[in-house]
Write a protein that holds these residues in place. Structure first.
Motif, PDB file in Angstrom:
ATOM      1  N   ILE A 105      -9.664  -8.179   3.526  1.00 38.19           N
ATOM      2  CA  ILE A 105      -8.218  -8.012   4.296  1.00 38.19           C
ATOM      3  C   ILE A 105      -8.165  -9.112   5.315  1.00 38.19           C
ATOM      4  O   ILE A 105      -6.955  -9.792   5.370  1.00 38.19           O
ATOM      5  CB  ILE A 105      -8.209  -6.623   5.389  1.00 38.19           C
ATOM      6  N   ILE A 106      -9.438  -9.694   5.763  1.00 36.79           N
ATOM      7  CA  ILE A 106      -9.198 -10.551   6.692  1.00 36.79           C
ATOM      8  C   ILE A 106      -9.208 -11.966   6.175  1.00 36.79           C
ATOM      9  O   ILE A 106      -8.199 -12.917   6.393  1.00 36.79           O
ATOM     10  CB  ILE A 106     -10.651 -10.875   7.444  1.00 36.79           C
ATOM     11  N   TYR A 107      -9.489 -12.330   4.749  1.00 33.29           N
ATOM     12  CA  TYR A 107      -9.225 -13.252   3.874  1.00 33.29           C
ATOM     13  C   TYR A 107      -8.029 -13.422   3.526  1.00 33.29           C
ATOM     14  O   TYR A 107      -7.309 -14.615   3.595  1.00 33.29           O
ATOM     15  CB  TYR A 107     -10.500 -13.590   2.886  1.00 33.29           C
ATOM     16  N   SER A 108      -7.579 -12.306   3.089  1.00 36.83           N
ATOM     17  CA  SER A 108      -6.408 -12.288   2.476  1.00 36.83           C
ATOM     18  C   SER A 108      -5.185 -12.483   3.440  1.00 36.83           C
ATOM     19  O   SER A 108      -4.052 -13.095   3.121  1.00 36.83           O
ATOM     20  CB  SER A 108      -5.864 -10.878   1.715  1.00 36.83           C
ATOM     21  N   LEU A 109      -5.355 -11.669   4.843  1.00 31.54           N
ATOM     22  CA  LEU A 109      -4.307 -11.921   5.812  1.00 31.54           C
ATOM     23  C   LEU A 109      -4.047 -13.218   6.430  1.00 31.54           C
ATOM     24  O   LEU A 109      -3.275 -13.852   6.285  1.00 31.54           O
ATOM     25  CB  LEU A 109      -4.665 -11.052   6.938  1.00 31.54           C
ATOM     26  N   ALA A 110      -5.409 -13.965   6.487  1.00 34.35           N
ATOM     27  CA  ALA A 110      -5.353 -15.510   6.831  1.00 34.35           C
ATOM     28  C   ALA A 110      -4.621 -16.263   5.826  1.00 34.35           C
ATOM     29  O   ALA A 110      -3.701 -16.984   6.354  1.00 34.35           O
ATOM     30  CB  ALA A 110      -6.838 -15.986   7.120  1.00 34.35           C
ATOM     31  N   VAL A 118      -1.384  -6.732   2.012  1.00 32.69           N
ATOM     32  CA  VAL A 118      -2.599  -6.964   2.117  1.00 32.69           C
ATOM     33  C   VAL A 118      -3.341  -5.885   2.893  1.00 32.69           C
ATOM     34  O   VAL A 118      -4.529  -5.771   2.203  1.00 32.69           O
ATOM     35  CB  VAL A 118      -2.841  -8.344   3.186  1.00 32.69           C
ATOM     36  N   PHE A 119      -2.996  -5.105   3.661  1.00 27.16           N
ATOM     37  CA  PHE A 119      -3.612  -3.953   4.230  1.00 27.16           C
ATOM     38  C   PHE A 119      -3.735  -2.805   3.347  1.00 27.16           C
ATOM     39  O   PHE A 119      -4.774  -2.140   2.927  1.00 27.16           O
ATOM     40  CB  PHE A 119      -2.777  -3.495   5.517  1.00 27.16           C
ATOM     41  N   LEU A 120      -2.530  -2.509   2.619  1.00 28.23           N
ATOM     42  CA  LEU A 120      -2.594  -1.563   1.405  1.00 28.23           C
ATOM     43  C   LEU A 120      -3.492  -2.004   0.555  1.00 28.23           C
ATOM     44  O   LEU A 120      -4.691  -1.124  -0.007  1.00 28.23           O
ATOM     45  CB  LEU A 120      -1.381  -1.212   0.984  1.00 28.23           C
ATOM     46  N   ALA A 121      -3.717  -3.024  -0.103  1.00 29.22           N
ATOM     47  CA  ALA A 121      -4.442  -3.583  -1.271  1.00 29.22           C
ATOM     48  C   ALA A 121      -6.103  -3.497  -0.740  1.00 29.22           C
ATOM     49  O   ALA A 121      -6.888  -3.281  -1.331  1.00 29.22           O
ATOM     50  CB  ALA A 121      -4.130  -5.010  -1.846  1.00 29.22           C
ATOM     51  N   GLY A 122      -6.069  -3.958   0.593  1.00 28.28           N
ATOM     52  CA  GLY A 122      -7.615  -3.899   1.008  1.00 28.28           C
ATOM     53  C   GLY A 122      -8.154  -2.571   1.236  1.00 28.28           C
ATOM     54  O   GLY A 122      -9.113  -2.432   0.906  1.00 28.28           O
ATOM     55  N   PHE A 132      12.137  -2.998  -0.421  1.00 29.77           N
ATOM     56  CA  PHE A 132      10.905  -3.242   0.030  1.00 29.77           C
ATOM     57  C   PHE A 132      10.032  -2.570  -0.855  1.00 29.77           C
ATOM     58  O   PHE A 132       9.021  -3.051  -0.972  1.00 29.77           O
ATOM     59  CB  PHE A 132      11.249  -2.964   1.553  1.00 29.77           C
ATOM     60  N   GLY A 133      10.255  -1.351  -0.778  1.00 28.15           N
ATOM     61  CA  GLY A 133       9.321  -0.366  -1.506  1.00 28.15           C
ATOM     62  C   GLY A 133       8.882  -0.831  -3.115  1.00 28.15           C
ATOM     63  O   GLY A 133       7.873  -0.765  -3.497  1.00 28.15           O
ATOM     64  N   VAL A 134      10.002  -1.308  -3.724  1.00 26.57           N
ATOM     65  CA  VAL A 134       9.978  -1.690  -4.874  1.00 26.57           C
ATOM     66  C   VAL A 134       9.279  -3.061  -4.961  1.00 26.57           C
ATOM     67  O   VAL A 134       8.291  -3.202  -5.917  1.00 26.57           O
ATOM     68  CB  VAL A 134      11.138  -1.976  -5.605  1.00 26.57           C
ATOM     69  N   PHE A 135       9.260  -4.029  -3.963  1.00 26.97           N
ATOM     70  CA  PHE A 135       8.769  -5.256  -4.053  1.00 26.97           C
ATOM     71  C   PHE A 135       7.113  -4.939  -3.671  1.00 26.97           C
ATOM     72  O   PHE A 135       6.476  -5.816  -4.363  1.00 26.97           O
ATOM     73  CB  PHE A 135       9.411  -6.188  -2.834  1.00 26.97           C
ATOM     74  N   LEU A 136       7.094  -4.107  -2.693  1.00 27.34           N
ATOM     75  CA  LEU A 136       5.619  -3.823  -2.303  1.00 27.34           C
ATOM     76  C   LEU A 136       4.868  -3.316  -3.494  1.00 27.34           C
ATOM     77  O   LEU A 136       3.756  -3.607  -3.718  1.00 27.34           O
ATOM     78  CB  LEU A 136       5.609  -2.780  -1.078  1.00 27.34           C
ATOM     79  N   ALA A 137       5.372  -2.313  -4.391  1.00 25.65           N
ATOM     80  CA  ALA A 137       4.722  -1.664  -5.383  1.00 25.65           C
ATOM     81  C   ALA A 137       4.445  -2.729  -6.368  1.00 25.65           C
ATOM     82  O   ALA A 137       3.380  -2.829  -6.936  1.00 25.65           O
ATOM     83  CB  ALA A 137       5.535  -0.434  -6.009  1.00 25.65           C
ATOM     84  N   LEU A 138       5.377  -3.549  -6.669  1.00 29.80           N
ATOM     85  CA  LEU A 138       5.282  -4.557  -7.817  1.00 29.80           C
ATOM     86  C   LEU A 138       3.997  -5.627  -7.244  1.00 29.80           C
ATOM     87  O   LEU A 138       3.244  -5.977  -8.032  1.00 29.80           O
ATOM     88  CB  LEU A 138       6.562  -5.490  -7.778  1.00 29.80           C
ATOM     89  N   ALA A 139       4.068  -6.036  -5.947  1.00 35.72           N
ATOM     90  CA  ALA A 139       2.895  -6.672  -5.367  1.00 35.72           C
ATOM     91  C   ALA A 139       1.530  -5.913  -5.573  1.00 35.72           C
ATOM     92  O   ALA A 139       0.384  -6.869  -6.118  1.00 35.72           O
ATOM     93  CB  ALA A 139       3.163  -7.051  -4.010  1.00 35.72           C
ATOM     94  N   LEU A 140       1.437  -4.675  -5.209  1.00 36.46           N
ATOM     95  CA  LEU A 140       0.237  -4.041  -5.325  1.00 36.46           C
ATOM     96  C   LEU A 140      -0.196  -3.963  -6.891  1.00 36.46           C
ATOM     97  O   LEU A 140      -1.156  -4.136  -7.153  1.00 36.46           O
ATOM     98  CB  LEU A 140       0.349  -2.823  -4.611  1.00 36.46           C
TER      99      LEU A 140
END
Length: 169
Positions: free
Chosen positions: A79-84, A66-70, A11-19
């Protein structure tokens, strides 16, 4: 039926990759001549995680990203746009995947389309004007194109993942 499980480190690896991919995408000027259109590199990670760990874990990953990147690179509106866009996109992708009738590219195309739909719906609510919907056809076409490209990339990456990661972690 056995519930899919995963190792928390994945999960951490995928989250880091996404960020990282989201940040890289913000640095590279992917300008398609259409304001707001992006390639959606972070969706590559979300699609791979959806296929590896299931919809629930992919939703958690998408929201965390979304929250971390925001908080790191954006603002409350981002955050609102990305979350939706992200939640609607993931819901559609999970349903399409569950049906078994779509390839990874097809699932990604559905995600690309509905990410744009979610963001347009939020934009119409924020500015309190439905005339923004005129922009939807352009965004739908871009969602198909970018969704297809990300889907092909996800399919190729998935083929090259270690055996345990290409199915369930």
């Amino acid at each position: 039926m056995r519930k899919k499980s995963y190792h928390p480190a994945y999960f951490g690896v995928f989250l880091a990759l996404a960020l990282i991919l989201g940040y890289v995408e913000s640095l590279i000027p992917f300008y398609f001549g259409i304001p707001g259109v992006k390639l959606g590199l972070t969706n590559l990670v979300i699609v791979l995680f959806l296929y590896s760990c299931g919809a629930g874990q992919a939703l958690l990953l998408s929201c965390a990203r979304v929250f971390l990147a925001g908080f790191l690179f954006g603002n409350m509106y981002s955050i609102i746009y990305s979350l939706a866009g992200g939640v609607l996109s993931l819901a559609v992708m999970a349903l399409m995947k569950r049906s078994g009738k779509f390839s990874i590219a097809g699932v990604s195309i559905g995600g690309g389309i509905f990410h744009n739909v979610g963001q347009i719906l939020v934009a119409m609510a924020v500015v309190e004007n439905v005339s923004i919907a005129y922009y939807l056809p352009v965004l739908l076409v871009s969602g198909v194109v970018t969704g297809f490209l990300i889907g092909i990339a996800a399919s190729e990456v998935r083929k090259r993942l270690p055996k345990g990661m290409s199915g369930d972690l």
